[in-house]
Design an enzyme around this catalytic site. Structure first.
Site, PDB file in Angstrom:
ATOM      1  N   ASP A 103       9.516 -20.120 -63.602  1.00 49.68           N
ATOM      2  CA  ASP A 103       8.757 -20.832 -64.725  1.00 49.68           C
ATOM      3  C   ASP A 103       7.530 -21.052 -64.012  1.00 49.68           C
ATOM      4  O   ASP A 103       6.994 -21.258 -62.815  1.00 49.68           O
ATOM      5  CB  ASP A 103       9.449 -22.297 -64.977  1.00 49.68           C
ATOM      6  N   HIS A 154       6.349 -20.123 -72.336  1.00 49.81           N
ATOM      7  CA  HIS A 154       6.473 -21.525 -71.696  1.00 49.81           C
ATOM      8  C   HIS A 154       5.528 -22.651 -72.192  1.00 49.81           C
ATOM      9  O   HIS A 154       5.167 -23.746 -71.486  1.00 49.81           O
ATOM     10  CB  HIS A 154       6.519 -21.580 -69.981  1.00 49.81           C
ATOM     11  N   HIS A 158       2.323 -26.547 -70.469  1.00 48.15           N
ATOM     12  CA  HIS A 158       3.611 -27.236 -69.887  1.00 48.15           C
ATOM     13  C   HIS A 158       3.821 -28.654 -70.615  1.00 48.15           C
ATOM     14  O   HIS A 158       3.925 -29.536 -69.802  1.00 48.15           O
ATOM     15  CB  HIS A 158       3.597 -27.461 -68.329  1.00 48.15           C
ATOM     16  N   HIS A 257      10.874 -21.576 -59.905  1.00 44.47           N
ATOM     17  CA  HIS A 257       9.626 -21.767 -60.177  1.00 44.47           C
ATOM     18  C   HIS A 257       8.854 -20.901 -59.156  1.00 44.47           C
ATOM     19  O   HIS A 257       9.127 -21.310 -57.744  1.00 44.47           O
ATOM     20  CB  HIS A 257       9.267 -23.314 -60.008  1.00 44.47           C
TER      21      HIS A 257
END
Length: 285
Positions: A103, A154, A158, A257
């Site tokens: 991510d 995504h 964020h 991540h």
């Protein structure tokens, strides 16, 4: 007269003696009969052991067997109904395959290194990219696609509270992110969406679906983004490694991540070969 009296006394004495001897013989016979019952009353062929003297039968010890996790049928079954993430998001791959997801990138400091590691191990993954990062690093989006990996939306920047916004705003955020990805790779396939922090709502999932994206949650979260000041880099890396090893199961979606997490990249130097030996690693299709 005297002789007759004597004879009579003698006869009486003999009679008493004979009576005594016969009585003793009869008593002896009776004693023998009571002490030794007839043979037919005691079965010889099937002796019976009193219950108190029986020994318990020992239970057989179980035989230990090793199971290859890649063929384990009971660890995680095919994606069951009711076993989903928040708001109906996807919790597992739905098969025995394990999916690695990364991510918040792309990150020019970490993503290229991760892509090289994945290529070396012949592993495909899913990259959940942030729209603003995709805009600033289109070359990395192209490398992700060229490596055969899957793209996932995504959000633009964020946004942890996207689900609380109006439907129009949610749709605009998702579309803006998809546009940034496709500015780098025209006609790129973006089949998945992940809400930052896993903060899915029915509205978010619904709009993502309308845009052709399946919402994905995760089954394994090593919390690699959580790096306290008291934790050394080495300890952080080891914690990520042990967490993934401890929790990985067939069908798992593993969250990690690549953005601003160099210790995660170090962890996957160990994790990639370890996972490959135990599971079939795939990018979400």
């Amino acid at each position: 007269m005297r002789l007759s009296h004597t004879r009579k006394a003698l006869m009486i004495s003999l009679t008493l003696i004979m009576t005594g001897l016969l009585g003793q013989a009869a008593a002896a016979e009776t004693s023998h009969t009571e002490a030794t019952p007839p043979a037919a009353s005691t079965p010889v062929s099937t002796p019976v052991t009193p219950p108190a003297t029986r020994k318990p039968t020992a239970k057989p010890k179980p035989t230990k067997t090793k199971t290859d996790p890649r063929t384990e049928s009971t660890a995680i079954p095919k994606h069951p109904r009711g076993k989903t993430g928040p708001a109906g998001s996807l919790l597992t791959t739905g098969t025995k395959n394990v999916a690695l997801t990364f991510d918040d990138g792309p990150d020019p400091a970490n993503t290229p290194t991760l892509l090289k590691m994945l290529a070396r191990e012949h592993v495909k993954a899913t990259f959940c990219v942030v729209g603003d990062n995709a805009k600033h690093h289109p070359d990395l989006i192209r490398k992700i696609v060229a490596g055969g990996h899957t793209l996932c939306n995504h959000t633009w920047n964020h946004d942890l509270k996207l689900g609380k916004k109006k439907a129009k705003q949610i749709r605009a955020d998702m579309q803006r992110t998809n546009d940034a990805i496709r500015a780098a790779v025209p006609n790129a396939k973006i089949k998945y969406f992940r809400a930052p922090g896993g903060n899915f709502t029915p509205g978010v999932v619904k709009i993502a679906k309308e845009l052709g994206m399946t919402s994905i949650y995760w089954k394994v979260d090593p919390r690699d983004w959580e790096h306290g000041r008291e934790e050394s880099d080495g300890s952080h890396t080891n914690r990520v490694i042990s967490s993934v090893k401890r929790n990985a199961r067939p069908g798992a979606i593993i969250l990690s991540h690549d953005y601003a997490q160099p210790d995660t990249i170090k962890a996957y130097r160990t994790l990639l070969p370890w996972l490959k030996k135990r599971f079939h690693l795939v990018a979400l299709p």
